[in-house]
Design a protein around this motif. Structure first.
Motif, PDB file in Angstrom:
ATOM      1  N   GLU A  83       0.840  -1.199   0.000  1.00 29.40           N
ATOM      2  CA  GLU A  83       0.000   0.000   0.000  1.00 29.40           C
ATOM      3  C   GLU A  83       0.876   1.250   0.000  1.00 29.40           C
ATOM      4  O   GLU A  83       0.619   2.209  -0.731  1.00 29.40           O
ATOM      5  N   LYS A  84       1.953   1.225   0.797  1.00 30.23           N
ATOM      6  CA  LYS A  84       2.813   2.399   0.951  1.00 30.23           C
ATOM      7  C   LYS A  84       3.465   2.750  -0.390  1.00 30.23           C
ATOM      8  O   LYS A  84       3.472   3.911  -0.816  1.00 30.23           O
ATOM      9  N   GLU A  85       4.006   1.721  -1.051  1.00 32.76           N
ATOM     10  CA  GLU A  85       4.647   1.944  -2.359  1.00 32.76           C
ATOM     11  C   GLU A  85       3.640   2.545  -3.344  1.00 32.76           C
ATOM     12  O   GLU A  85       3.930   3.514  -4.036  1.00 32.76           O
ATOM     13  N   ALA A  86       2.476   1.932  -3.375  1.00 27.51           N
ATOM     14  CA  ALA A  86       1.464   2.364  -4.337  1.00 27.51           C
ATOM     15  C   ALA A  86       1.069   3.812  -4.081  1.00 27.51           C
ATOM     16  O   ALA A  86       0.978   4.634  -5.000  1.00 27.51           O
ATOM     17  N   GLU A  98      -7.983   6.887  -4.998  1.00 24.83           N
ATOM     18  CA  GLU A  98      -9.295   6.375  -4.617  1.00 24.83           C
ATOM     19  C   GLU A  98      -9.404   4.883  -4.924  1.00 24.83           C
ATOM     20  O   GLU A  98      -9.967   4.113  -4.139  1.00 24.83           O
ATOM     21  N   LEU A  99      -8.822   4.475  -6.061  1.00 28.25           N
ATOM     22  CA  LEU A  99      -8.837   3.037  -6.386  1.00 28.25           C
ATOM     23  C   LEU A  99      -8.057   2.260  -5.327  1.00 28.25           C
ATOM     24  O   LEU A  99      -8.469   1.184  -4.894  1.00 28.25           O
ATOM     25  N   ILE A 100      -6.889   2.834  -4.913  1.00 27.06           N
ATOM     26  CA  ILE A 100      -6.061   2.159  -3.892  1.00 27.06           C
ATOM     27  C   ILE A 100      -6.859   2.024  -2.592  1.00 27.06           C
ATOM     28  O   ILE A 100      -6.876   0.946  -1.982  1.00 27.06           O
ATOM     29  N   GLY A 107      -9.158  -5.632   1.111  1.00 31.94           N
ATOM     30  CA  GLY A 107      -8.114  -6.562   1.531  1.00 31.94           C
ATOM     31  C   GLY A 107      -7.463  -7.289   0.366  1.00 31.94           C
ATOM     32  O   GLY A 107      -6.936  -8.397   0.522  1.00 31.94           O
ATOM     33  N   GLU A 108      -7.481  -6.659  -0.813  1.00 30.78           N
ATOM     34  CA  GLU A 108      -6.885  -7.306  -1.975  1.00 30.78           C
ATOM     35  C   GLU A 108      -5.438  -6.834  -2.186  1.00 30.78           C
ATOM     36  O   GLU A 108      -4.995  -5.855  -1.588  1.00 30.78           O
ATOM     37  N   GLN A 109      -4.762  -7.532  -3.076  1.00 29.27           N
ATOM     38  CA  GLN A 109      -3.371  -7.188  -3.407  1.00 29.27           C
ATOM     39  C   GLN A 109      -3.375  -6.044  -4.425  1.00 29.27           C
ATOM     40  O   GLN A 109      -4.190  -6.035  -5.336  1.00 29.27           O
TER      41      GLN A 109
END
Lengths: 587, 587
Positions: A83-86, A98-100, A107-109
């Motif tokens: 999540e942090k990288e993204a 918003e997608l993230i 809880g998805e990858q």
């Protein structure tokens, strides 16, 4: 050719193009354009749109860039991110953020697809669940076709982005073929012809998606209803009529509420109860079944009604007659024992084939959706033996009747297997005609019963079927299929009566009278205008027969007939001509 | 005999009877019973009900008191009171106090009617606007018939009072005649027969006042629609189809909103707009008229639709098929010039008479409501010349067609004269079949136009008509009229086929097949049961023909037919019998 999983995705940022996405359903591709910063200089070179609103005049430029990407044949590589990288990578793009949020919440990858050049440099990276092609070179031949405003996430309160549609093919020939079909489809557009032939109208004060059938369209509606009534009578159906509303509790019982609420019109509050417009006819028919006691002698009990339903569709999704809010369905419910099921189902298929023949539908396919064992008791009603038997009966029936079909695992309805019927118009466009469902759960919820031979109470199975679809969809299809030149039995006006001179009008009038005697449909074009002009007028309206009556015809009780779209005339006996107008399909 | 203004009012107080009122519409009288203090001892002597709930077992006692009042022949005298006086007199009666509030609020005069004995003593006084009989002796012969709960002021949230219904007549013979008619009507009660003959049903989860037509009832519905379609085609009507909802703004334009809102279903909120279920078809038809340009050549333009409307009726007012919330109307709108009006109106009347003949309706009357000069520009659209012409045209047409009618001043609709059609069933009960309206105001509100010969734009007149009423009311009437024994063309099942023994079943089956060939409706009763029992069963269901086939019939291609309600059989050629089933009215 099966390219259903082709996909190339791009996202442009800066002040320019945001998304460059190939949708997954072949042959259509679509792109979304928006605003944001970008990263790779080479990738976006010569691809600046300044501040102007993208229009179809930009298609050439976009296609040129697409072709460059295709020719570069970038490898497409999936990468996973924390999540942090993204959040760091897409921090400047509020849409991706918003997608993230959504992916994290579910809880998805978080995955992205990279376009990588031969040297291993990542030229472009976009967040996406995939799947994608292995490399951009696999896209083949493509063409952008149109663009439309599209609310972010389909929500009218969010910003409007621009969606670009396109098509992709294996080779140039296939593209040409497609272009020809689309050109033909444009000429046959049911909205355009519906207006030209005075078939139906929409009115702003009535509401979007609520077609009003004009007299010409109502002829087609009623002829289809006559065909259905005659056919269903022959198959032993009984006809019923039900109101268009019901209390909330009916739909709570059927299970449509609360799950289906988004597709229904909002409720009306009355006498401290909520009433809903019906979105389907089955609950009303179940009540009619239940109104009188039934024994095994009454089964199969087949109830038919052209039932008018109301479904909520987003106003942006409405499209002519094909996507409407009010729909009149060739509905029926067959209540039978499980022993009767196969033969009943076979008769339903037989009825479909009978109609296909009448309408000259040569290409069709049944999509047969089955349950999956793992879902029993969860996604699917827990009747393993019944599922097995029903599905095998369906397969057997389809095989016996030599109907093309494909089986799809794990896509059945909760209460039974499902058959989607796909048909192709004469120009090769695909339409979904209807969905048939087999139902061995809902009858129990409605406490439907019959007394069997041994005196025991049993629950019938229910088959939902609608071979003629809804009037809206069927007539939308038929307009394209026939290019508005309806066969004689369906044509709003079957014959234009054209007296050569005013001296022949009396004969034309008596002909008109004869035609009306058997409810035929003709119009007399009086001799005020030239014959040529009247013939052209009749052909413009795609009237099957232009009937010329002059000296010779009057004298010998003849008519001279020019068929729609033909050049040559044929002179025949008046009575023979009258018989032509009375021809009815299936007779 | 015209006793429309008979009326005797009583109010009982104490713990007992409150209102004792004769309603104004002859021959029905009604009484409300409640609680409160009373005043005159002699008047209320022997008239104590204690605390028990009034039931029809109390009718004798109430009738005895009524007879005493009638025999006393009290004078009925109107008195005026100031608000203060009235409040003092009725201070213990909260219901009357509420009435006084209303009278004062409306700025009206408070009046009461006194019953005065020979010595001038006021025996009874009740607040009332009148009118009343001059004396109680004028009431004549009466009888209490039934009682029902009735909310105070029709408001469900208020206390429920008891309403007693009764009838009053000039003499005993008339009462006897009425009692006989009511007995007959009870046997012919459409709710009772509707259930026995499986014609229609109501369902609690669907909602009150929303009939569901069972297969047998749907046959009648569809036969009526066929009759209408054939007849209307002959009269040059065009058929259309319209949705069952529309935006609020359509009804604001038509003027139905806000005035008619109480009779409409509550709105549905959608896309920030209000949608209403349609309570009438005219606005949709006006939109269809407006959808394509019209010239004088297109007029008269006649649009027909069996249109399904929804009207709000108080749940307490619902009554079988006669008072419903969903109604399917034999509607049409004729757009014409004022020159065409008389002939169009005449054709409408002609169509009524054609239908009356088909259904054997021998007694009917048209109630012709006209405008009043004083109301022009207020209650009535300000077109004095048009009113005069239209009304004279209507009168002329009714006279020419020799139709019984009465003229009523100052009861027209805002937009034109109105015709209420009254019919009498074979047992002499009166039904209001339909209301026709002439409309020279609403077309302008919808901006309806036609181009006249001289090129100028003109506004058409509109005739609203519904000769076959609604399915609900018409079939409710027909059930009583025919006592459920429908004529062959309407009968849900036309023939019961009764093989004498199982050896004759094959012949009966081929007969069934022949009947179905022309969409005839027959049922085969297999030889499992005795012939006598099967004949009785067929007669119970009021099937027009019981068809017996035995050795002789099979051998010679005959059938033996027993008509419903008859004792003797007739043997005839099979083909002659088949022709009997195909007979269609108006052919």
């Amino acid at each position: 050719m099966d390219k259903e999983d082709i996909g190339v995705r791009r996202r442009h940022t800066g002040s320019h193009i945001m998304t460059f996405a190939v949708k997954m359903t072949f042959p259509e591709i679509d792109l979304k354009l928006g605003v944001g910063p970008w990263t790779d200089t080479e990738f976006y070179q010569d691809f600046d749109f300044g501040d102007h609103k993208i229009s179809d005049s930009d298609f050439k430029k976009i296609e040129k860039k697409m072709r460059w990407i295709v020719n570069k044949d970038f490898k497409v590589k999936k990468e996973l991110f924390s999540e942090k990288e993204a959040r760091e990578i897409w921090k400047d793009d509020p849409y991706k953020c918003e997608l993230i949020d959504g992916i994290v919440e579910r809880g998805e990858q978080i995955s992205a697809y990279d376009f990588v050049d031969d040297s291993g440099n990542v030229k472009y990276r976009d967040i996406c669940a995939g799947p994608h092609l292995e490399s951009t070179g696999q896209l083949g031949v493509f063409k952008l076709t149109r663009l439309a405003g599209s609310y972010w996430r389909g929500d009218e309160t969010r910003p409007m982005l621009t969606r670009i549609y396109g098509v992709a093919f294996e080779n140039e020939d296939k593209l040409k073929e497609y272009e020809h079909m689309m050109e033909e489809a444009m000429k046959r557009d049911h909205r355009k012809l519906g207006k030209e032939l005075d078939l139906f109208t929409f009115d702003e004060e009535v509401g979007p998606g609520l077609p009003l059938w004009l007299p010409n369209g109502a002829v087609i509606v009623e002829q289809l209803e006559k065909l259905a009534k005659d056919t269903e009578e022959r198959y032993g159906y009984k006809r019923v009529r039900s109101p268009h509303i019901a209390k909330e509790k009916l739909y709570l019982r059927s299970g449509h509420l609360p799950y289906y609420a988004d597709s229904m019109f909002p409720p009306m509050e009355l006498d401290n109860e909520k009433y809903y417009l019906k979105a389907m006819n089955c609950p009303h028919h179940h009540k009619i079944y239940a109104a009188t006691p039934k024994s095994y002698r009454d089964l199969p009990f087949r109830l038919a009604e052209y039932g008018h339903c109301y479904r909520y569709e987003d106003s942006g999704a409405l499209f002519g007659l094909m996507r409407v809010r009010s729909l009149c369905m060739n509905d029926a419910h067959i209540y039978c024992t499980s022993e009767q099921f196969e033969s009943e189902f076979q008769k339903v298929i037989e009825m479909y084939l009978f109609y296909f023949k009448i309408f000259g539908i040569e290409k069709y396919k049944m999509r047969f959706s089955k349950h999956a064992k793992e879902g029993l008791g969860k996604k699917y009603v827990n009747e393993p033996e019944l599922w097995k038997q029903m599905e095998s009966d369906v397969r057997e029936a389809l095989n016996k009747m030599d109907v093309p079909f494909e089986e799809v695992e794990d896509e059945a309805a909760f209460y039974g297997p499902k058959i989607d019927v796909q048909i192709w118009s004469v120009i090769g466009r695909e339409f979904t005609l209807a969905t048939n469902q087999l139902d061995f759960a809902v009858p129990a919820r409605f406490d439907l019963k019959y007394i069997d031979k041994d005196g025991s109470e049993k629950i019938p199975i229910c088959i939902h079927r609608a071979p003629l679809s809804t009037h809206e969809r069927m007539i939308g299809f038929l307009i394209e299929h026939y290019a508005g030149a309806f066969p004689v039995w369906l044509a709003p006006v079957q014959a234009a009566l054209l007296p050569v001179a005013s001296a022949h009008e009396k004969y034309a009038e008596s002909l008109l009278h004869d035609i009306k005697e058997f409810s035929g449909r003709a119009e007399l074009y009086s001799a005020e205008e030239t014959l040529g002009k009247r013939i052209r007028g009749s052909q413009m309206k795609k009237i099957p027969y232009s009937v010329i009556v002059g000296e010779n015809e009057v004298k010998s009780n003849l008519v001279t007939v020019r068929k729609y779209g033909e050049e040559k005339d044929e002179t025949m006996d008046k009575d023979d001509f009258l018989k032509l107008l009375q021809k009815y399909p299936g007779e």
